[in-house]
Enzyme design. Structure first.
Site, PDB file in Angstrom:
ATOM      1  N   ARG A 172      17.753   9.083 -22.262  1.00 43.14           N
ATOM      2  CA  ARG A 172      19.137   8.692 -21.993  1.00 43.14           C
ATOM      3  C   ARG A 172      19.107   7.299 -21.390  1.00 43.14           C
ATOM      4  O   ARG A 172      18.740   7.126 -20.237  1.00 43.14           O
ATOM      5  CB  ARG A 172      19.722   9.709 -20.999  1.00 43.14           C
ATOM      6  CG  ARG A 172      21.202   9.650 -20.832  1.00 43.14           C
ATOM      7  CD  ARG A 172      21.597  10.472 -19.610  1.00 43.14           C
ATOM      8  NE  ARG A 172      21.244   9.778 -18.394  1.00 43.14           N
ATOM      9  CZ  ARG A 172      20.839  10.353 -17.277  1.00 43.14           C
ATOM     10  NH1 ARG A 172      20.708  11.637 -17.181  1.00 43.14           N
ATOM     11  NH2 ARG A 172      20.546   9.618 -16.207  1.00 43.14           N
ATOM     12  N   HIS A 226      23.897   9.208 -16.369  1.00 38.95           N
ATOM     13  CA  HIS A 226      24.369  10.514 -16.850  1.00 38.95           C
ATOM     14  C   HIS A 226      25.804  10.417 -17.394  1.00 38.95           C
ATOM     15  O   HIS A 226      26.112  10.872 -18.483  1.00 38.95           O
ATOM     16  CB  HIS A 226      24.279  11.526 -15.710  1.00 38.95           C
ATOM     17  CG  HIS A 226      24.858  12.864 -16.038  1.00 38.95           C
ATOM     18  ND1 HIS A 226      24.252  13.730 -16.928  1.00 38.95           N
ATOM     19  CD2 HIS A 226      25.997  13.482 -15.614  1.00 38.95           C
ATOM     20  CE1 HIS A 226      24.998  14.829 -17.035  1.00 38.95           C
ATOM     21  NE2 HIS A 226      26.049  14.694 -16.255  1.00 38.95           N
ATOM     22  N   TYR A 281      17.290   7.421  -9.129  1.00 39.57           N
ATOM     23  CA  TYR A 281      16.278   8.454  -9.385  1.00 39.57           C
ATOM     24  C   TYR A 281      15.293   8.108 -10.503  1.00 39.57           C
ATOM     25  O   TYR A 281      14.455   8.916 -10.867  1.00 39.57           O
ATOM     26  CB  TYR A 281      16.942   9.814  -9.661  1.00 39.57           C
ATOM     27  CG  TYR A 281      17.979   9.794 -10.776  1.00 39.57           C
ATOM     28  CD1 TYR A 281      17.604   9.899 -12.110  1.00 39.57           C
ATOM     29  CD2 TYR A 281      19.335   9.673 -10.475  1.00 39.57           C
ATOM     30  CE1 TYR A 281      18.546   9.885 -13.112  1.00 39.57           C
ATOM     31  CE2 TYR A 281      20.294   9.655 -11.475  1.00 39.57           C
ATOM     32  CZ  TYR A 281      19.890   9.765 -12.801  1.00 39.57           C
ATOM     33  OH  TYR A 281      20.829   9.744 -13.797  1.00 39.57           O
TER      34      TYR A 281
HETATM   35  C1  TPP Z   1      26.802  26.146 -16.007  1.00 36.62           C
HETATM   36  C2  TPP Z   1      26.785  24.753 -15.456  1.00 36.62           C
HETATM   37  N1  TPP Z   1      26.099  24.490 -14.339  1.00 36.62           N
HETATM   38  C3  TPP Z   1      26.086  23.229 -13.830  1.00 36.62           C
HETATM   39  C4  TPP Z   1      26.778  22.220 -14.450  1.00 36.62           C
HETATM   40  C5  TPP Z   1      26.773  20.810 -13.857  1.00 36.62           C
HETATM   41  N2  TPP Z   1      26.050  19.906 -14.731  1.00 36.62           N
HETATM   42  C6  TPP Z   1      26.716  19.077 -15.563  1.00 36.62           C
HETATM   43  S1  TPP Z   1      25.680  18.163 -16.488  1.00 36.62           S
HETATM   44  C7  TPP Z   1      24.321  18.826 -15.759  1.00 36.62           C
HETATM   45  C8  TPP Z   1      22.941  18.391 -16.187  1.00 36.62           C
HETATM   46  C9  TPP Z   1      22.644  18.801 -17.582  1.00 36.62           C
HETATM   47  O1  TPP Z   1      21.484  18.207 -18.040  1.00 36.62           O
HETATM   48  P1  TPP Z   1      20.940  18.435 -19.500  1.00 36.62           P
HETATM   49  O2  TPP Z   1      21.166  19.835 -19.936  1.00 36.62           O
HETATM   50  O3  TPP Z   1      19.551  17.943 -19.534  1.00 36.62           O
HETATM   51  O4  TPP Z   1      21.890  17.542 -20.416  1.00 36.62           O
HETATM   52  P2  TPP Z   1      22.140  15.976 -20.435  1.00 36.62           P
HETATM   53  O5  TPP Z   1      23.290  15.717 -19.503  1.00 36.62           O
HETATM   54  O6  TPP Z   1      20.892  15.287 -20.036  1.00 36.62           O
HETATM   55  O7  TPP Z   1      22.535  15.684 -21.840  1.00 36.62           O
HETATM   56  C10 TPP Z   1      24.684  19.754 -14.786  1.00 36.62           C
HETATM   57  C11 TPP Z   1      23.736  20.509 -13.957  1.00 36.62           C
HETATM   58  C12 TPP Z   1      27.500  22.546 -15.619  1.00 36.62           C
HETATM   59  N3  TPP Z   1      28.175  21.646 -16.308  1.00 36.62           N
HETATM   60  N4  TPP Z   1      27.477  23.818 -16.111  1.00 36.62           N
END
Ligand code: TPP
Length: 380
Positions: free
Chosen positions: A273, A277, A286
């Protein structure tokens, strides 16, 4: 045969009767030890040049789409945008690997896959503008709403795929997730049911290294995320997620295997990425700049230019055409997003609870008062 028939005969000779014996030889399910690549390898020479050109065109348009959407957040035109900058090869290959009758189950980071599938960009970004609505018609577009709750789209994809198989149609479902999503219970339940039911579903995990600020090393101790497939009884594939040709090859193979009754596949795409985020995050807190720089050198568009130019597949004309198409899309996005979205801030409180909690009642009254005060100032 029913879909619940045991597919694997017992493999331990002399073991007790019943269903307790291991039923699958794990070796064919294991992912390769290094990620699959096509660009710059022998496999590139065997890939249809028209497909490579199409992938390049979509990557360039996709990159511009990501840039423009990010800019729109800075102008307050989009509430939030989780950019897939750097991950465009996964996004466009996902869209291209599906047939029109197939279903896509995207996460919040996958609007580019949705747009690359043909959904209007304005409609695809409706949710991220702050609307409670999806913006596009999931049934008409065969594209589920962008899922913000992590991994919930995975069991949805399995259910749809299983239902399609029972109905005897040829639909395949593709669920897109991030590395962080693989720690969710929904991910595990989805994989288990998918394998047990032999559902025509493909799971694409874009391992971009981080779940917001949490690196993968704090998320999983597995040798790779693709290895998780083996425990459920489906093949795991490991692929260079920035190699659009490799992504397309692995995804198409898995989709067509599922369509032919071969069951689910878990694909782990190694990618990065490049942006934070979302626009609400500061990634410098980080991760090291050197890491970002290294991945910029392994950019999906750069990779194509590096390998397709010498092979005579990419020429100045295509580069110009793709850039023009990208600029036209960006101009359209700027023009169409110029108008304020018609949102009622008070709708935040509807459909949350059947009966509002005291806290929500208080907050709702506070917001109503602020809006009334604002309106009074504007009326002067
Ligand atoms: C069930 C749930 N728990 C926590 C969150 C908060 N949250 C939003 S994005 C994220 C990180 C997700 O990372 P990843 O799956 O690696 O996807 P990326 O954003 O890197 O595409 C979190 C913990 C959420 N959206 N849904």
């Amino acid at each position: 045969m029913t879909v619940l028939d045991h597919r694997h005969p017992a493999t331990v000779p002399g073991w007790l009767p019943g269903a307790t014996a291991p039923r699958t030889d794990p070796a064919p399910l294991l992912p390769d030890s290094s990620p699959l690549r096509v660009l710059g390898t022998e496999a590139q020479t065997k890939t249809d040049p028209a497909l490579l050109r199409e992938l390049y065109r979509r990557l360039v348009v996709g990159r511009r789409y990501n840039q423009q959407a990010t800019t729109l957040t800075k102008q307050g035109r989009l509430a939030v945008y989780p950019a897939s900058t750097g991950q465009e090869a996964c996004e466009v290959a996902a869209a291209l690997a599906l047939r029109p009758q197939d279903w896509l189950f995207p996460s919040y980071r996958d609007t580019l896959a949705v747009v690359s599938r043909g959904v209007d960009p304005l409609e695809a970004l409706t949710l991220l503008r702050g609307s409670a609505h999806t913006g596009y018609d999931p049934k008409a577009t065969r594209t589920a709403p962008l899922s913000t709750p992590l991994a919930t789209q995975a069991p949805h994809a399995v259910g749809l795929a299983h239902a399609a198989r029972l109905a005897g149609d040829q639909t395949v479902a593709l669920a897109m997730l991030g590395d962080g999503g693989t720690s969710e219970g929904d991910f595990h339940e989805a994989l288990n049911f998918a394998a047990v039911l032999n559902a025509p579903v493909v799971f694409l995990v874009q391992n971009n290294g981080y779940a917001i600020s949490v690196p993968l090393t704090q998320q999983s101790a597995a040798p790779s995320l693709a290895h998780k497939a083996v425990g459920y009884g489906m093949p795991g594939r490991l692929v260079d997620g920035n190699d659009a040709a490799a992504m397309h090859a692995v995804l198409s193979e898995a989709v067509e295997r599922a369509r032919a009754g071969g069951g689910p596949t878990l694909i782990e795409a190694l990618t990065y990425r490049i942006e934070a985020h979302t626009n609400a995050d500061d990634a410098t807190r980080y991760r090291e700049e050197a890491e970002v720089t290294a991945w910029r050198e392994h950019d999906p568009i750069l990779l194509m230019e590096r390998h397709l130019r010498p092979a005579g597949v990419l020429d100045d004309e295509l580069v110009r055409e793709a850039a023009e198409e990208a600029e036209a899309l960006a101009a359209r996005m700027r023009a169409e997003f110029h108008a304020e979205p018609e949102l009622d801030p008070m709708s935040l409180f509807t459909h949350v609870y059947a009966e509002m909690t005291p806290q929500l009642r208080e907050q709702s009254a506070q917001l109503a008062a602020e809006l009334a005060a604002e309106a009074e100032v504007e009326a002067r």
